[in-house]
Design an enzyme around this catalytic site. Sequence first.
Site, mmCIF file in Angstrom:
data_model
loop_
_atom_site.group_PDB
_atom_site.id
_atom_site.type_symbol
_atom_site.label_atom_id
_atom_site.label_comp_id
_atom_site.label_asym_id
_atom_site.label_seq_id
_atom_site.Cartn_x
_atom_site.Cartn_y
_atom_site.Cartn_z
ATOM 1 N N CYS A 2 0.820 -1.216 0.000
ATOM 2 C CA CYS A 2 0.000 0.000 0.000
ATOM 3 C C CYS A 2 0.852 1.265 0.000
ATOM 4 O O CYS A 2 1.976 1.274 0.485
ATOM 5 C CB CYS A 2 -0.881 0.022 1.237
ATOM 6 S SG CYS A 2 -1.847 -1.473 1.419
ATOM 7 N N ARG A 27 5.470 0.077 -5.989
ATOM 8 C CA ARG A 27 5.387 -0.734 -4.777
ATOM 9 C C ARG A 27 4.401 -1.891 -4.940
ATOM 10 O O ARG A 27 4.388 -2.802 -4.118
ATOM 11 C CB ARG A 27 4.938 0.145 -3.591
ATOM 12 C CG ARG A 27 5.957 1.206 -3.212
ATOM 13 C CD ARG A 27 5.340 2.224 -2.292
ATOM 14 N NE ARG A 27 4.917 1.632 -1.040
ATOM 15 C CZ ARG A 27 5.692 1.527 0.033
ATOM 16 N NH1 ARG A 27 6.922 1.983 -0.007
ATOM 17 N NH2 ARG A 27 5.243 0.986 1.135
ATOM 18 N N TRP A 75 -2.843 -2.828 -1.587
ATOM 19 C CA TRP A 75 -2.441 -4.194 -1.929
ATOM 20 C C TRP A 75 -3.184 -5.090 -0.936
ATOM 21 O O TRP A 75 -2.936 -5.029 0.268
ATOM 22 C CB TRP A 75 -0.927 -4.337 -1.769
ATOM 23 C CG TRP A 75 -0.375 -5.623 -2.269
ATOM 24 C CD1 TRP A 75 -0.293 -6.032 -3.566
ATOM 25 C CD2 TRP A 75 0.203 -6.671 -1.481
ATOM 26 N NE1 TRP A 75 0.304 -7.273 -3.626
ATOM 27 C CE2 TRP A 75 0.612 -7.684 -2.379
ATOM 28 C CE3 TRP A 75 0.419 -6.852 -0.114
ATOM 29 C CZ2 TRP A 75 1.218 -8.861 -1.951
ATOM 30 C CZ3 TRP A 75 1.025 -8.012 0.317
ATOM 31 C CH2 TRP A 75 1.418 -9.007 -0.606
ATOM 32 N N ASN A 99 -1.962 2.304 5.870
ATOM 33 C CA ASN A 99 -1.041 1.228 5.485
ATOM 34 C C ASN A 99 -0.732 0.411 6.727
ATOM 35 O O ASN A 99 -0.580 0.974 7.807
ATOM 36 C CB ASN A 99 0.302 1.794 4.992
ATOM 37 C CG ASN A 99 0.195 2.380 3.615
ATOM 38 O OD1 ASN A 99 -0.840 2.290 2.978
ATOM 39 N ND2 ASN A 99 1.278 2.984 3.153
ATOM 40 N N GLY A 100 -0.577 -0.900 6.565
ATOM 41 C CA GLY A 100 -0.229 -1.744 7.715
ATOM 42 C C GLY A 100 -1.371 -2.681 8.052
ATOM 43 O O GLY A 100 -2.237 -2.955 7.205
ATOM 44 N N GLU A 479 18.572 -17.152 -7.148
ATOM 45 C CA GLU A 479 18.126 -15.830 -7.593
ATOM 46 C C GLU A 479 17.641 -15.875 -9.048
ATOM 47 O O GLU A 479 16.621 -15.264 -9.398
ATOM 48 C CB GLU A 479 19.272 -14.822 -7.400
ATOM 49 C CG GLU A 479 19.013 -13.413 -7.908
ATOM 50 C CD GLU A 479 17.819 -12.717 -7.256
ATOM 51 O OE1 GLU A 479 17.271 -13.242 -6.283
ATOM 52 O OE2 GLU A 479 17.414 -11.662 -7.770
ATOM 53 N N LYS A 483 13.915 -14.843 -10.116
ATOM 54 C CA LYS A 483 13.630 -13.807 -11.133
ATOM 55 C C LYS A 483 12.676 -14.358 -12.186
ATOM 56 O O LYS A 483 11.704 -13.729 -12.552
ATOM 57 C CB LYS A 483 14.905 -13.365 -11.848
ATOM 58 C CG LYS A 483 15.803 -12.354 -11.240
ATOM 59 C CD LYS A 483 15.259 -11.014 -10.883
ATOM 60 C CE LYS A 483 14.441 -11.007 -9.634
ATOM 61 N NZ LYS A 483 15.072 -10.750 -8.390
ATOM 62 N N GLU A 486 9.098 -14.978 -10.767
ATOM 63 C CA GLU A 486 8.394 -13.738 -10.425
ATOM 64 C C GLU A 486 7.740 -13.083 -11.640
ATOM 65 O O GLU A 486 6.629 -12.585 -11.545
ATOM 66 C CB GLU A 486 9.385 -12.713 -9.849
ATOM 67 C CG GLU A 486 9.711 -12.899 -8.394
ATOM 68 C CD GLU A 486 10.554 -11.746 -7.863
ATOM 69 O OE1 GLU A 486 11.658 -11.518 -8.391
ATOM 70 O OE2 GLU A 486 10.101 -11.082 -6.922
ATOM 71 N N HIS A 502 20.499 -36.364 -5.514
ATOM 72 C CA HIS A 502 19.836 -36.831 -4.292
ATOM 73 C C HIS A 502 18.316 -36.722 -4.402
ATOM 74 O O HIS A 502 17.631 -36.701 -3.377
ATOM 75 C CB HIS A 502 20.366 -36.057 -3.085
ATOM 76 C CG HIS A 502 21.830 -36.264 -2.866
ATOM 77 N ND1 HIS A 502 22.360 -37.448 -2.418
ATOM 78 C CD2 HIS A 502 22.885 -35.446 -3.108
ATOM 79 C CE1 HIS A 502 23.682 -37.347 -2.361
ATOM 80 N NE2 HIS A 502 24.024 -36.145 -2.775
ATOM 81 N N LYS A 598 6.351 -4.457 -4.224
ATOM 82 C CA LYS A 598 7.766 -4.071 -4.156
ATOM 83 C C LYS A 598 8.269 -4.093 -2.730
ATOM 84 O O LYS A 598 9.398 -4.461 -2.466
ATOM 85 C CB LYS A 598 7.938 -2.673 -4.749
ATOM 86 C CG LYS A 598 9.376 -2.177 -4.795
ATOM 87 C CD LYS A 598 10.205 -2.984 -5.779
ATOM 88 C CE LYS A 598 11.678 -2.659 -5.695
ATOM 89 N NZ LYS A 598 12.500 -3.696 -6.346
HETATM 90 C C1 AGP Z 1 12.834 -9.539 -5.411
HETATM 91 O O1 AGP Z 1 12.799 -9.652 -6.789
HETATM 92 C C2 AGP Z 1 11.569 -9.682 -4.735
HETATM 93 N N1 AGP Z 1 10.545 -8.935 -5.305
HETATM 94 C C3 AGP Z 1 11.528 -9.932 -3.255
HETATM 95 O O2 AGP Z 1 11.976 -11.226 -3.072
HETATM 96 C C4 AGP Z 1 12.323 -8.987 -2.304
HETATM 97 O O3 AGP Z 1 13.689 -9.167 -2.496
HETATM 98 C C5 AGP Z 1 11.918 -9.293 -0.847
HETATM 99 O O4 AGP Z 1 10.566 -9.022 -0.672
HETATM 100 C C6 AGP Z 1 12.746 -8.520 0.155
HETATM 101 O O5 AGP Z 1 12.605 -7.157 0.003
HETATM 102 P P1 AGP Z 1 13.621 -6.154 0.653
HETATM 103 O O6 AGP Z 1 14.962 -6.371 0.044
HETATM 104 O O7 AGP Z 1 13.071 -4.793 0.341
HETATM 105 O O8 AGP Z 1 13.657 -6.420 2.128
#
Ligand code: AGP
Length: 603
Positions: A2, A27, A75, A99-100, A479, A483, A486, A502, A598
């Site tokens: 949010c 975000r 969100w 927010n929260g 990673e 990527k 996502e 394994h 985000k």
């Molecule tokens: C990364 O591509 C992600 N969208 C997500 O995993 C992100 O890294 C994670 O939410 C942590 O966020 P931060 O680094 O702002 O703490």
Amino acid sequence: MCGIVGFIGDKEKKQILIDGLRELEYRGYDSAGIAVMDCCNISVFKAVGKIVNLEHKMKDVEFNGFGVGIGHTRWATHGKPTELNAHPHLGEFSYVVHNGIIENYQELKTFLISKGRVFLSQTDTEVIVHLFEYNLSLVEDCFNAFEKTINELKGAFAILLMTKKESDKIFFAKQGSPLIVGKSNLNEIYFSSSDAPLIGHVDDVIYLEDGEYGFAKLSEISIFKNFIKIDVAPKKLPNNKQFAQKSGFRFFMEKEIYEQSQVIADTMIGRVKDSLVHFEELENIDISKFNSIKICACGTSYHSALVGSYLFERVSKIQTSVEIASEFRYKEPLLHENTLFIVISQSGETADTLEALKMAKHANMITVAICNVDNSSMVRVADFSILTRAGIEKGVASTKAFTTQVMVLWMMALHFAQIKKVVNSEFIEKEILAMRESSNIIKVKEFYHEKVKRLSKRYLHGHGFFFIGRDVFYPLALEGALKLKEISYLHAEGYPAGEMKHGPIALADSELFTVALMPKNILHDKIKSNVEELSARDATILSISPIEFNLSDDFIKTTDTEHFMLEFFEMSMILQLFAMEISIRLGNDVDMPRNLAKSVTVE
Ligand code: AGP
């Protein structure tokens, strides 16, 4: 996640609020809304989906002359992304954005319903506005009613509330979610949950701290804590808005991949000197006090933490463990003062990581935040902080934030090694040489991008991807897989190459795509035999390596360098392009993938 904006002044309010919300789009959100009040009329507009939908609904209105307005991107947490659940939420004569999470909303709601209040949404937020109006009926003064309300809420919140009863004011409160307020040269008041919407409107801002609340009206911001009015000194707002534009790239993610060369160089400025690495930020840490390091993070930042653990052990000779913050929080961890506690976060607002940091502080540990956002909650809570200098990252899929985090960790590992005298000058010199080369190696060369673009069309189907690597290339494999999933929504897993036999190798067939990270400078022969095992089971192999590998179906030849971290940075960039090009071919929204935010400021 949010986002909040607010404004008090004469200027046309629709555009100010819409523009502010646009700056927060990165975000992640699934609905948006705005309420504007002039004198005693309140107009409210809400829309599901993108801000353009909200803008469309407001196309025939303008709000000139004095008034106040609040806006929100939501969100969904409690309740589906619908117009009814979108903020602002209405009482009988007041509106709120939040927010929260209000943890005790259920009991408050039950109580308020028993007092005759009618709820329209499924959200936790709606209790705030009803509770405020109920309290107002008891205390008959808006500020006192707001103060009482805030004290009855449990959980995390950044709140803006406006009411017809005092139509020139916005009431605000901050507890656990970011909120910033600033006054312009014309004495107008701007609110936002992050810097970007305020840039260009105000020069100085107040970053509210947890427990602070108050009210603002034209030319006045009154802040309180624990029922006492306090003075808070404003801080300079950054003004680099150029980062917020795409500069000709198709997506923010693409722009951010290309920016890595520059930001990696920025990250080193003043830290990598001729013959040593130096962190002014860590001058007051006595590293000899610590016999171990613990790192906590989430998502991509967790992957960079894993890379850090290899580097701290290999280079600084300090035992290092890494934990996913959401697991760490509830495992009743044993925390010792002789362990240095590090959190890594792009945003500095991730709820789980922030909570892990608070736990470490509570256990009297020395804490360091590696973060991309100055003045973020983590930077403010940690004893020490190191900024990654990646600039604003708008793509939800993190790219430059990741590589700058890794750069910081590599520099820190060498910094600690120098202090502990566990490395000789020849080693330091070699490392520094390689560090200086990182910015070059990560630069996107046209032929890589072209090659990845062409290759990507072969990887749009199949029953999944394995990204495999060893040593620091194992977290890079994690990673690469993150990527891809996502932004392409294809199933991908990262695995340590030596673990395939394994169990996971049972999945191998021609429809299983394996992306093999095969660096020259670390365990090349070992990973080669792991990939041969997969190839023998007919898996489709895309290998990325400076050394030709004749069993691969596709091959990306990387630069022949003498340092594994240079290979690491180059492969990071290739994996990011790979995920992005697949996502583009699949027609997905690269910058704002479905279901993701985000900045994850809720648990
Ligand atoms: C990364 O591509 C992600 N969208 C997500 O995993 C992100 O890294 C994670 O939410 C942590 O966020 P931060 O680094 O702002 O703490």
